[in-house]
Design an enzyme around this catalytic site. Structure first.
Site, PDB file in Angstrom:
ATOM      1  N   LYS A  13      67.900  42.701  23.512  1.00 40.35           N
ATOM      2  CA  LYS A  13      66.833  43.437  23.307  1.00 40.35           C
ATOM      3  C   LYS A  13      66.595  44.104  24.551  1.00 40.35           C
ATOM      4  CE  LYS A  13      64.100  39.810  21.956  1.00 40.35           C
ATOM      5  NZ  LYS A  13      64.932  38.593  21.984  1.00 40.35           N
ATOM      6  N   ARG A  88      55.891  38.278  19.312  1.00 39.32           N
ATOM      7  CA  ARG A  88      56.756  37.363  18.822  1.00 39.32           C
ATOM      8  C   ARG A  88      56.491  36.269  17.871  1.00 39.32           C
ATOM      9  NH1 ARG A  88      59.764  37.567  23.535  1.00 39.32           N
ATOM     10  NH2 ARG A  88      61.420  35.691  23.965  1.00 39.32           N
ATOM     11  N   ARG A 156      68.459  33.089  34.745  1.00 42.86           N
ATOM     12  CA  ARG A 156      67.290  32.768  34.767  1.00 42.86           C
ATOM     13  C   ARG A 156      67.131  31.393  34.262  1.00 42.86           C
ATOM     14  NH1 ARG A 156      64.892  36.838  30.141  1.00 42.86           N
ATOM     15  NH2 ARG A 156      64.243  34.864  29.273  1.00 42.86           N
TER      16      ARG A 156
HETATM   17  P1  AMP Z   1      61.854  37.121  26.900  1.00 40.79           P
HETATM   18  O1  AMP Z   1      62.406  37.752  28.353  1.00 40.79           O
HETATM   19  O2  AMP Z   1      61.295  38.150  26.290  1.00 40.79           O
HETATM   20  O3  AMP Z   1      63.171  36.451  26.327  1.00 40.79           O
HETATM   21  O4  AMP Z   1      60.822  35.946  27.202  1.00 40.79           O
HETATM   22  C1  AMP Z   1      61.063  34.725  27.954  1.00 40.79           C
HETATM   23  C2  AMP Z   1      59.886  34.002  27.476  1.00 40.79           C
HETATM   24  O5  AMP Z   1      58.705  34.307  27.802  1.00 40.79           O
HETATM   25  C3  AMP Z   1      59.864  33.326  26.300  1.00 40.79           C
HETATM   26  O6  AMP Z   1      60.848  32.550  26.011  1.00 40.79           O
HETATM   27  C4  AMP Z   1      58.524  33.003  26.151  1.00 40.79           C
HETATM   28  O7  AMP Z   1      58.135  31.566  26.673  1.00 40.79           O
HETATM   29  C5  AMP Z   1      57.802  33.997  26.984  1.00 40.79           C
HETATM   30  N1  AMP Z   1      57.328  35.399  26.342  1.00 40.79           N
HETATM   31  C6  AMP Z   1      57.676  36.569  26.553  1.00 40.79           C
HETATM   32  N2  AMP Z   1      57.156  37.284  25.653  1.00 40.79           N
HETATM   33  C7  AMP Z   1      56.234  36.542  24.629  1.00 40.79           C
HETATM   34  C8  AMP Z   1      55.248  36.792  23.840  1.00 40.79           C
HETATM   35  N3  AMP Z   1      55.206  37.895  23.370  1.00 40.79           N
HETATM   36  N4  AMP Z   1      54.819  35.974  23.223  1.00 40.79           N
HETATM   37  C9  AMP Z   1      54.785  34.809  23.656  1.00 40.79           C
HETATM   38  N5  AMP Z   1      55.704  34.325  24.816  1.00 40.79           N
HETATM   39  C10 AMP Z   1      56.220  35.216  25.252  1.00 40.79           C
END
Ligand code: AMP
Length: 212
Positions: A13, A88, A156
């Protein structure tokens, strides 16, 4: 155009959002990147969110709604926006509607769980700008250094295998229902995310041209 990127963690993404935002000349809202920056800067919102992120769980909706409001206050979405990692869950999708964020398309990047688990081991992310790479599928020009900003590339914390499995479980339970939410609105575009970065980007752009 305002486009939502959907798909499991590691589906690509963020990478596709970067390509699309450059191509369309629009800004990107990545809640994950905003949270990681808040953690790096040791801001309370980041330190609070880190507890959830490290466990592979979603950060509470109130925090995310606050981030979206701040973003909307500082950006004019007139030209459009790519939403990477938000919404999400169904509640966040409804909140975006209520905040007047008009969605043109929701792109679901489809990749199986087993491929995601394999992919995450090779992911490297920039500490400074959040860009992501893969050691084999999408390597940086110089190992360990971000092509875009020269920042340091790291693994990460939440890309560890056990956390990835938890994030996949959370994805299926809480995020996947959003696919039906946008399908009902006639906004859903499904793209096979298993090909290379360039090929997937081409498919994505073609699919978006069809709805313009
Ligand atoms: P990502 O980089 O989008 O994979 O996000 C990493 C982590 O950040 C996720 O596993 C969640 O813990 C948190 N996170 C990011 N975006 C959201 C969202 N829209 N709602 C809730 N948690 C989020």
């Amino acid at each position: 155009m305002t486009i939502i990127m959907l798909g499991p963690p590691g589906a690509g993404k963020g990478t596709q959002a970067e390509i699309l935002s450059a191509k369309l000349g629009v800004t990107t809202l990545s809640t994950g990147n905003i949270l990681r920056t808040a953690i790096a800067e040791k801001r309370p919102v980041g330190l609070d969110a880190k507890k959830y992120m490290d466990k592979g769980e979603l950060v509470p909706d109130e925090v995310i709604i606050g981030i979206i409001k701040d973003f909307l206050a500082g950006h004019d979405l007139g030209k459009g926006c790519i939403l990477d990692g938000v919404p999400r869950n169904i509640n966040q999708a409804k909140m975006l509607d209520e905040m007047g964020v008009a969605i043109d398309a929701a792109v679901s990047l489809e990749v199986s769980d087993s491929e995601i688990e394999q992919r995450m081991g090779g992911r490297r992310s920039c500490l400074k700008c959040g860009a992501s790479y893969h050691v084999k599928a999408n390597p940086p020009a110089k190992e360990g250094v971000c092509d875009k900003c020269g920042g340091e590339l790291t693994i990460r914390e939440d890309d560890k295998p056990e956390t990835v499995r938890q994030r996949l479980a959370v994805y299926h339970k809480q995020t996947e229902p959003i696919i039906g939410f946008y399908a009902e609105k006639g906004k859903l575009i499904t793209v096979d995310g298993t090909a290379g970065v360039e090929e997937t980007a081409e498919k994505l752009v073609k699919a978006l041209e069809m709805i313009q």
